[in-house]
Write a protein that holds these residues in place. Structure first.
Motif, PDB file in Angstrom:
ATOM      1  N   ALA A 106     -11.830 -40.174  16.182  1.00 43.59           N
ATOM      2  CA  ALA A 106     -10.980 -39.060  16.589  1.00 43.59           C
ATOM      3  C   ALA A 106     -10.959 -37.925  15.570  1.00 43.59           C
ATOM      4  O   ALA A 106     -11.103 -36.745  15.907  1.00 43.59           O
ATOM      5  CB  ALA A 106      -9.565 -39.554  16.861  1.00 43.59           C
ATOM      6  N   GLU A 107     -10.821 -38.269  14.296  1.00 46.69           N
ATOM      7  CA  GLU A 107     -10.687 -37.233  13.268  1.00 46.69           C
ATOM      8  C   GLU A 107     -11.964 -36.428  13.111  1.00 46.69           C
ATOM      9  O   GLU A 107     -11.938 -35.193  13.054  1.00 46.69           O
ATOM     10  CB  GLU A 107     -10.291 -37.884  11.943  1.00 46.69           C
ATOM     11  CG  GLU A 107     -10.004 -36.877  10.832  1.00 46.69           C
ATOM     12  CD  GLU A 107      -9.524 -37.545   9.563  1.00 46.69           C
ATOM     13  OE1 GLU A 107      -9.648 -36.912   8.490  1.00 46.69           O
ATOM     14  OE2 GLU A 107      -9.035 -38.694   9.628  1.00 46.69           O
ATOM     15  N   GLU A 108     -13.100 -37.137  13.055  1.00 41.54           N
ATOM     16  CA  GLU A 108     -14.376 -36.441  12.888  1.00 41.54           C
ATOM     17  C   GLU A 108     -14.740 -35.651  14.139  1.00 41.54           C
ATOM     18  O   GLU A 108     -15.317 -34.554  14.049  1.00 41.54           O
ATOM     19  CB  GLU A 108     -15.478 -37.448  12.557  1.00 41.54           C
ATOM     20  CG  GLU A 108     -16.849 -36.831  12.276  1.00 41.54           C
ATOM     21  CD  GLU A 108     -16.861 -35.878  11.089  1.00 41.54           C
ATOM     22  OE1 GLU A 108     -17.818 -35.077  10.995  1.00 41.54           O
ATOM     23  OE2 GLU A 108     -15.930 -35.927  10.247  1.00 41.54           O
ATOM     24  N   GLN A 151     -15.571 -31.638  14.033  1.00 42.43           N
ATOM     25  CA  GLN A 151     -16.848 -31.057  14.454  1.00 42.43           C
ATOM     26  C   GLN A 151     -16.717 -30.174  15.704  1.00 42.43           C
ATOM     27  O   GLN A 151     -17.434 -29.185  15.841  1.00 42.43           O
ATOM     28  CB  GLN A 151     -17.864 -32.164  14.718  1.00 42.43           C
ATOM     29  CG  GLN A 151     -18.324 -32.898  13.472  1.00 42.43           C
ATOM     30  CD  GLN A 151     -19.532 -33.776  13.742  1.00 42.43           C
ATOM     31  OE1 GLN A 151     -20.321 -33.541  14.667  1.00 42.43           O
ATOM     32  NE2 GLN A 151     -19.706 -34.810  12.903  1.00 42.43           N
ATOM     33  N   SER A 152     -15.833 -30.544  16.615  1.00 41.40           N
ATOM     34  CA  SER A 152     -15.756 -29.831  17.892  1.00 41.40           C
ATOM     35  C   SER A 152     -14.650 -28.782  17.937  1.00 41.40           C
ATOM     36  O   SER A 152     -14.707 -27.851  18.749  1.00 41.40           O
ATOM     37  CB  SER A 152     -15.510 -30.828  19.024  1.00 41.40           C
ATOM     38  OG  SER A 152     -14.216 -31.404  18.916  1.00 41.40           O
ATOM     39  N   GLY A 153     -13.630 -28.956  17.091  1.00 44.98           N
ATOM     40  CA  GLY A 153     -12.469 -28.083  17.170  1.00 44.98           C
ATOM     41  C   GLY A 153     -11.530 -28.440  18.313  1.00 44.98           C
ATOM     42  O   GLY A 153     -10.591 -27.703  18.610  1.00 44.98           O
ATOM     43  N   LEU A 154     -11.783 -29.578  18.963  1.00 50.71           N
ATOM     44  CA  LEU A 154     -10.964 -30.025  20.083  1.00 50.71           C
ATOM     45  C   LEU A 154     -10.106 -31.215  19.680  1.00 50.71           C
ATOM     46  O   LEU A 154     -10.543 -32.058  18.892  1.00 50.71           O
ATOM     47  CB  LEU A 154     -11.853 -30.436  21.268  1.00 50.71           C
ATOM     48  CG  LEU A 154     -12.798 -29.372  21.827  1.00 50.71           C
ATOM     49  CD1 LEU A 154     -13.774 -30.007  22.818  1.00 50.71           C
ATOM     50  CD2 LEU A 154     -12.014 -28.247  22.480  1.00 50.71           C
TER      51      LEU A 154
END
Length: 566
Positions: free
Chosen positions: A154-156, A160-163
């Protein structure tokens, strides 16, 4: 008599722009697909008042012999047009599942057709494919999001996605895939197998007509309404048990973009040049079974009389028209036409296919209880009803006379013999006269139940008054579903019953007008975008299968590129 497709091909077609002009539409209100089809802008008649009367064509409980509901709808439209009335038909787009399966096309038949019939039955302007594409985009987006969140954590994923991570529960994804064919092999599948394709999970396909997105398209008033409904689509639950919508997934906007043109009805014509709006294609046994609110709205603003139809019998499409579609549109029926045949009533008495064409007054009397039930069912909505006896060559005068007498004695407002299949507009002129007379009568429309009374209360009302059951029984799964739907705020939504079309009850073997049965509800499903709760009465398949001798075996093209075999 010529075949349906030969009759269609011999029809002198009026350029579709001229058909649009009859409706008072200017060229900037539509886009032509050749000379035979045109997409109508959803605001084409927005500045006009609703002036039309709405006629809904329904039928007795279906039998394998076919009752001719669409033939009657088109024949009635043609007859009213012939008599000089400004009339428009509003019909659903055929799914290719039935076209290539058992039922065949849905353009009518004989001399009561929407033409060209092969264009109507195959693709038309691609609306059903657009629904499939938009629906499956959401399915693909779900699996992709699940894959990336589990692959990265979840954190990564968020970094990476900004979501924000959705934390989708792979075991609680409720959005399946769809396709516009009958394919029983896809009723239960396993996806995500192989390296970097997962996670693996069980899934399934429904036929596109059963997609909630098809209902959204049919029940939306405009693009803004459609976009909002798509955003409310329930796709899955997260690991904390909270709902995940299309808006949460970020896919709602793209889905709406795919459907931007599909929301526009398609204008075609009948054999004698009456306008017909074709739009959406939900089945009445597994969905709400009616054409779109937008098509009706355009027709009611451009015509004096609008003829539409609800799928299957009055316990199916007509019930859903009155309790679902009318609530969303505000357009209640002014008259109902109830289609029946001598063969249908004899079938309800248990007469088999070999003897069904033979005179048999005793069987006709026994099977009449089904028609009697449907007359009473329509009348409880406060709508005048005309019974249309669809005539076949083998019908006897004595049986027809008896049936007409019994129809009037059972409370119908009028009865007429229709020969629309063999004679087109001329054969439905008497029926048209009876409908016109009924349209002068007062309407006292009332739905069967009030959504604010709650799902459990309304299930009981629908079971008892809508089907003649002694009561309703929810399975443990349905009880759990009910609790969840209430928690999600759906308790005061209308009901969309998914049940067999072959009986008024849930059991296809119970013919006539069964009573005293308990309606079993196996599960409930919230359709927040469509704005109703689907109740499944027994084991209902939302993906049909092909039979031993499917319709596609008859279809081909000849050396001139013409489709043959319809």
């Amino acid at each position: 008599m010529l075949s349906d497709i030969e009759i269609s091909r011999q029809t002198s077609l009026i350029p579709i722009g001229q058909i649009a002009a009859v409706m008072g539409l200017s060229p900037h209100h539509y886009r032509c697909y050749g000379n035979t089809r045109a997409k109508i802008a959803i605001n084409a008649a927005a500045n006009r008042p609703k002036q039309g009367k709405l006629v809904v064509v329904t039928a007795v409980t279906p039998t394998p012999f076919g009752e001719g509901k669409t033939v009657t709808s088109i024949g009635l439209t043609q007859a009213l047009h012939r008599l000089g009335h400004k009339v428009c038909a509003c019909l659903r787009q055929p799914s290719m599942g039935p076209v290539f399966g058992i039922k065949g096309g849905a353009a009518g038949g004989g001399y009561s057709q929407v033409v060209p019939m092969e264009e109507l039955n195959l693709h038309l302007t691609g609306d059903i494919h657009a629904v499939s594409s938009a629906h499956n985009l959401a399915a693909a987006a779900l699996d992709a999001r699940l894959h990336h969140e589990q692959r990265l954590g979840a954190e990564e994923f968020t970094r990476q996605s900004g979501l924000a991570a959705l934390n989708i529960d792979a075991e609680r994804i409720v959005w399946n895939r769809v396709m516009d064919h009958n394919d029983r092999a896809l009723r239960s599948i396993h996806v995500g197998m192989g390296t970097n394709n997962g996670p693996e999970r069980d899934c399934s396909f429904d036929i596109t007509a059963a997609s909630e997105l098809m209902a959204v398209l049919a029940l939306s008033r405009n693009l803004v309404d459609m976009r909002a409904r798509i955003g409310r689509l329930l796709l899955a639950f997260n690991t904390a048990g909270k709902p995940i919508t299309a808006e949460d997934l970020g896919v709602a906007g793209a889905m709406a973009a795919i459907l931007r043109e599909a929301i526009e009805p398609t204008l075609m014509q009948t054999i004698n040049g009456a306008p017909c709006l074709i739009h959406t294609g939900p089945f009445a046994n597994i969905a709400h079974g009616n054409s779109s609110i937008i098509a009706d709205d355009i027709a009611l603003r451009t015509s004096d009389i609008v003829v539409t139809e609800g799928g299957f019998g009055s316990d199916m499409g007509f019930e859903k028209f009155c309790n679902i579609k009318t609530r969303a549109s505000g357009n209640a029926p002014d008259c109902a036409v109830l289609v029946v045949t001598l063969k249908a009533l004899k079938s309800h008495a248990g007469i088999d296919a070999e003897e069904i064409k033979q005179p048999n007054l005793a069987a006709l009397k026994q099977g009449f209880v089904n028609l009697q039930w449907h007359i009473a069912n329509v009348k409880q909505y406060g709508v005048p009803v005309v019974v249309a006896i669809n005539h076949f060559p083998e019908d006897t005068d004595a049986e027809l006379r008896w049936l007409q007498q019994q129809v009037l004695a059972s409370g119908a407002n009028a009865v007429a013999i229709s020969e629309a299949f063999a004679q087109g507009a001329k054969g439905a002129t008497v029926l048209a006269g009876q409908v016109l007379a009924c349209l002068t009568k007062p309407r006292h429309f009332k739905p069967l139940y009030q959504p604010e009374q709650g799902l459990m209360h309304n299930l009981q009302v629908l079971a008892e008054r809508g089907y003649g059951a002694a009561g309703v029984e929810l399975s443990p799964q349905a009880l759990r579903d009910l609790t969840q739907i209430i928690a999600l705020g759906g308790e005061q939504l209308p009901l969309c019953m998914a049940k067999t079309q072959m009986s008024i009850s849930h059991d296809a073997k119970l013919k006539g007008a069964p009573t005293g049965f308990i309606l079993p509800i196996s599960r409930l499903q919230l359709h927040a975008g469509a704005g109703f709760v689907t109740a499944f009465a027994g084991n209902i398949m939302t993906m049909p299968g092909l039979g031993l001798t499917p319709g596609y075996l008859k279809l081909d093209i000849n050396a001139r590129g013409e489709i043959i075999g319809f």
